[in-house]
Design a protein around this motif. Structure first.
Motif, PDB file in Angstrom:
ATOM      1  N   CYS A  17       0.836  -1.198   0.000  1.00  0.00           N
ATOM      2  CA  CYS A  17       0.000   0.000   0.000  1.00  0.00           C
ATOM      3  C   CYS A  17       0.870   1.246   0.000  1.00  0.00           C
ATOM      4  N   GLY A  18       0.270   2.380  -0.302  1.00  0.00           N
ATOM      5  CA  GLY A  18       0.975   3.654  -0.265  1.00  0.00           C
ATOM      6  C   GLY A  18       1.202   4.117   1.154  1.00  0.00           C
ATOM      7  N   ALA A  19       2.023   5.148   1.300  1.00  0.00           N
ATOM      8  CA  ALA A  19       2.360   5.663   2.625  1.00  0.00           C
ATOM      9  C   ALA A  19       1.123   6.259   3.274  1.00  0.00           C
ATOM     10  N   MET A  20       1.026   6.054   4.610  1.00  0.00           N
ATOM     11  CA  MET A  20      -0.092   6.614   5.358  1.00  0.00           C
ATOM     12  C   MET A  20       0.331   6.746   6.809  1.00  0.00           C
ATOM     13  N   ASP A  21      -0.334   7.578   7.544  1.00  0.00           N
ATOM     14  CA  ASP A  21       0.053   7.789   8.933  1.00  0.00           C
ATOM     15  C   ASP A  21      -0.798   6.939   9.859  1.00  0.00           C
ATOM     16  N   ALA A  22      -0.557   7.109  11.184  1.00  0.00           N
ATOM     17  CA  ALA A  22      -1.224   6.266  12.184  1.00  0.00           C
ATOM     18  C   ALA A  22      -2.724   6.492  12.237  1.00  0.00           C
ATOM     19  N   HIS A  23      -3.216   7.594  11.655  1.00  0.00           N
ATOM     20  CA  HIS A  23      -4.642   7.892  11.733  1.00  0.00           C
ATOM     21  C   HIS A  23      -5.385   7.496  10.461  1.00  0.00           C
ATOM     22  N   SER A  24      -4.754   6.747   9.585  1.00  0.00           N
ATOM     23  CA  SER A  24      -5.398   6.339   8.346  1.00  0.00           C
ATOM     24  C   SER A  24      -6.593   5.453   8.643  1.00  0.00           C
ATOM     25  N   SER A  25      -7.587   5.536   7.772  1.00  0.00           N
ATOM     26  CA  SER A  25      -8.769   4.691   7.920  1.00  0.00           C
ATOM     27  C   SER A  25      -8.611   3.355   7.221  1.00  0.00           C
ATOM     28  N   VAL A  26      -7.489   3.129   6.528  1.00  0.00           N
ATOM     29  CA  VAL A  26      -7.270   1.861   5.856  1.00  0.00           C
ATOM     30  C   VAL A  26      -7.144   0.754   6.895  1.00  0.00           C
ATOM     31  N   ARG A  27      -7.819  -0.370   6.644  1.00  0.00           N
ATOM     32  CA  ARG A  27      -7.809  -1.487   7.592  1.00  0.00           C
ATOM     33  C   ARG A  27      -7.099  -2.679   6.973  1.00  0.00           C
ATOM     34  N   TYR A  28      -6.600  -3.555   7.839  1.00  0.00           N
ATOM     35  CA  TYR A  28      -5.902  -4.769   7.419  1.00  0.00           C
ATOM     36  C   TYR A  28      -6.544  -5.970   8.122  1.00  0.00           C
ATOM     37  N   PRO A  29      -7.763  -6.327   7.760  1.00  0.00           N
ATOM     38  CA  PRO A  29      -8.490  -7.361   8.505  1.00  0.00           C
ATOM     39  C   PRO A  29      -7.847  -8.731   8.423  1.00  0.00           C
ATOM     40  N   GLN A  30      -6.972  -8.963   7.438  1.00  0.00           N
ATOM     41  CA  GLN A  30      -6.352 -10.278   7.312  1.00  0.00           C
ATOM     42  C   GLN A  30      -5.190 -10.472   8.289  1.00  0.00           C
ATOM     43  N   VAL A  31      -4.707  -9.391   8.860  1.00  0.00           N
ATOM     44  CA  VAL A  31      -3.490  -9.431   9.676  1.00  0.00           C
ATOM     45  C   VAL A  31      -3.828  -9.727  11.134  1.00  0.00           C
ATOM     46  N   SER A  32      -3.072 -10.636  11.747  1.00  0.00           N
ATOM     47  CA  SER A  32      -3.315 -11.022  13.139  1.00  0.00           C
ATOM     48  C   SER A  32      -2.386 -10.284  14.091  1.00  0.00           C
ATOM     49  N   VAL A  33      -2.936  -9.948  15.250  1.00  0.00           N
ATOM     50  CA  VAL A  33      -2.194  -9.292  16.320  1.00  0.00           C
ATOM     51  C   VAL A  33      -1.850 -10.333  17.383  1.00  0.00           C
ATOM     52  N   TYR A  34      -0.559 -10.523  17.604  1.00  0.00           N
ATOM     53  CA  TYR A  34      -0.088 -11.471  18.612  1.00  0.00           C
ATOM     54  C   TYR A  34       0.343 -10.698  19.857  1.00  0.00           C
ATOM     55  N   ALA A  35      -0.236 -11.060  20.998  1.00  0.00           N
ATOM     56  CA  ALA A  35       0.114 -10.412  22.257  1.00  0.00           C
ATOM     57  C   ALA A  35       1.425 -11.008  22.761  1.00  0.00           C
ATOM     58  N   HIS A  36       2.494 -10.254  22.632  1.00  0.00           N
ATOM     59  CA  HIS A  36       3.834 -10.722  22.973  1.00  0.00           C
ATOM     60  C   HIS A  36       3.979 -10.845  24.485  1.00  0.00           C
ATOM     61  N   ARG A  37       3.932 -12.086  24.966  1.00  0.00           N
ATOM     62  CA  ARG A  37       3.992 -12.369  26.404  1.00  0.00           C
ATOM     63  C   ARG A  37       2.795 -11.774  27.140  1.00  0.00           C
ATOM     64  N   GLY A  38       1.682 -11.598  26.438  1.00  0.00           N
ATOM     65  CA  GLY A  38       0.524 -10.910  26.975  1.00  0.00           C
ATOM     66  C   GLY A  38       0.620  -9.425  26.672  1.00  0.00           C
ATOM     67  N   PRO A 329       2.684   6.116  22.038  1.00  0.00           N
ATOM     68  CA  PRO A 329       1.725   5.221  21.379  1.00  0.00           C
ATOM     69  C   PRO A 329       1.444   5.566  19.928  1.00  0.00           C
ATOM     70  N   ASP A 330       1.323   6.848  19.595  1.00  0.00           N
ATOM     71  CA  ASP A 330       1.021   7.208  18.207  1.00  0.00           C
ATOM     72  C   ASP A 330       2.154   6.782  17.275  1.00  0.00           C
ATOM     73  N   ALA A 331       3.387   6.976  17.726  1.00  0.00           N
ATOM     74  CA  ALA A 331       4.522   6.562  16.900  1.00  0.00           C
ATOM     75  C   ALA A 331       4.576   5.046  16.766  1.00  0.00           C
ATOM     76  N   SER A 332       4.217   4.328  17.834  1.00  0.00           N
ATOM     77  CA  SER A 332       4.209   2.870  17.757  1.00  0.00           C
ATOM     78  C   SER A 332       3.190   2.392  16.736  1.00  0.00           C
ATOM     79  N   VAL A 333       2.008   3.007  16.733  1.00  0.00           N
ATOM     80  CA  VAL A 333       0.988   2.657  15.737  1.00  0.00           C
ATOM     81  C   VAL A 333       1.495   2.973  14.333  1.00  0.00           C
ATOM     82  N   ALA A 334       2.127   4.122  14.167  1.00  0.00           N
ATOM     83  CA  ALA A 334       2.651   4.496  12.856  1.00  0.00           C
ATOM     84  C   ALA A 334       3.717   3.509  12.392  1.00  0.00           C
ATOM     85  N   GLU A 335       4.566   3.070  13.308  1.00  0.00           N
ATOM     86  CA  GLU A 335       5.589   2.089  12.941  1.00  0.00           C
ATOM     87  C   GLU A 335       4.940   0.785  12.488  1.00  0.00           C
TER      88      GLU A 335
END
Length: 362
Positions: A17-38, A329-335
């Motif tokens: 995808c093209g560049a976007m910031d942490a506030h973009s409305s683009v979603r990635y529903p296929q991607v899983s979030v793994y809680a690292h050690r909780g 937190p905002d920078a972490s989301v952007a990363e």
């Protein structure tokens, strides 16, 4: 892709995808979030409280790193050395168990899980691994969790959440534990097969070693709910089992197209350190994706990035704001979103709520 709330890992490659910031409305529903050690950015790692927070925050999987006890139980600790994450050093009755061992070629001094029974470990309290960043407010409040307790807890939490929540155990120091008569792999497989939920739920088994994943590939059976993740360490480093077998194999070789095709014969995904996937330049800015993502996808492997943490010391220098050790937190989301744009299929984060923001947009 790793399907959120589903039972199977599904194929496919994300478009860049093209560049976007942490506030973009683009979603990635296929991607899983793994809680690292909780939710380990918020609560002491590998505690039931940290797993509960992660599930509440929307994690698709929780991750228990597993080590063995003296009496053959599996417990959740990042390392078998427990001095840095429990109060064992303050316990006079265990003072004589302070020792020095060689673990996967590294000399380590401390207290080790394999020198304690499960009952003894259950008398200890968890402590924060990174007190200078995350404080000590929750030290002394939570016990060490066994795998059996985690599975029981996961069943309860999945019922309350009314969604499928996956489990991603990492086998720690597999060859070491096998060498001292405490092999983990068959016991882990039996525990997963012996529970009605984990027998069908999304399971991802991880290891930095290769032989145990090859064996598990053969043992898990066809059409299994269990998927295998080959973790990749520093390029010049070697899997511990390769060292023991005088095999010159390095992680750098495993990251080549030929190495990835070999991994695809027994594993479903690779787990790579984030800088191996998107490098940081001399000015501390994220650069272009490496070839590893495309090469892994070409081999039929999913790509899981590790590990995203919300504090400044763990962020690219150009993204840091505020005090040296501050949460950002905002920078972490952007990363994380930069890596989503690069085409990863899943990722590990210490703060699943931020991971959920990155994936869901907004």
């Amino acid at each position: 892709m790793f399907k959120r709330g589903g039972w199977l890992l599904m194929g496919g490659v994300m478009a860049l995808c093209g560049a976007m910031d942490a506030h973009s409305s683009v979603r990635y529903p296929q991607v899983s979030v793994y809680a690292h050690r909780g939710a380990s950015a918020l609560l002491p790692e590998h505690t039931l409280a940290a797993y509960a927070q992660a599930i509440s925050d929307g994690a698709d999987y929780i991750e228990p790193d597993l080590v063995m006890t003296k009496d053959g139980a599996m417990v959740a600790r990042h390392e078998n050395e427990i001095g840095s994450t429990t109060d064992v050093a303050s316990r006079a009755e265990f003072a004589d168990r302070l020792t020095r061992k060689v673990i996967d070629g590294q000399a380590v001094e401390g207290w080790f899980s394999e020198d304690f029974t499960l009952a003894e470990l259950k008398t200890l309290y968890a402590r924060e691994r990174l007190p200078q960043l995350r404080g000590t407010a929750f030290d002394g409040q939570f016990r060490i969790a066994s795998l059996d307790e985690i599975i029981t807890f996961l069943v309860q939490q999945a019922g309350r959440a009314n969604r499928g929540i996956g489990l991603a155990p990492e086998i720690k120091h597999g060859s070491y534990f096998r060498g001292i008569g405490l092999p983990m792999e068959d016991k882990l497989l039996a525990a997963l097969r012996g529970n009605a939920y984990t027998n069908v739920a999304p399971i991802l088994l991880q290891s930095f070693e290769t032989a145990n994943l090859r064996a598990l590939h053969d043992k898990r059976g066809k059409a299994s709910n269990i998927r295998l993740l080959q973790l990749l360490g520093a390029p010049k480093a070697q899997p511990a089992d390769a060292v023991l077998n005088n095999d010159p194999l390095t992680y750098a070789q495993m990251m080549t197209p030929a190495g990835l095709r070999d991994i695809a014969r027994y594993a479903d995904a690779i787990g790579a350190e984030k800088n191996a996937l998107v490098a940081v330049d001399a000015q501390g800015r994220l650069g272009a994706p490496s070839a590893l993502i495309a090469d892994a996808h070409a081999a039929g492997l999913q790509v899981v990035a590790y590990t995203f943490r919300p504090e400044n010391p763990f962020l690219p220098a150009a993204m840091r704001q505020g005090e040296q050790n501050a949460r950002n937190p905002d920078a972490s989301v952007a990363e994380m979103r930069a890596f989503l744009q690069a085409g990863i299929d899943a990722f590990f984060t210490d703060d699943p709520a931020l991971g959920r923001r990155a994936v869901d947009g907004g």
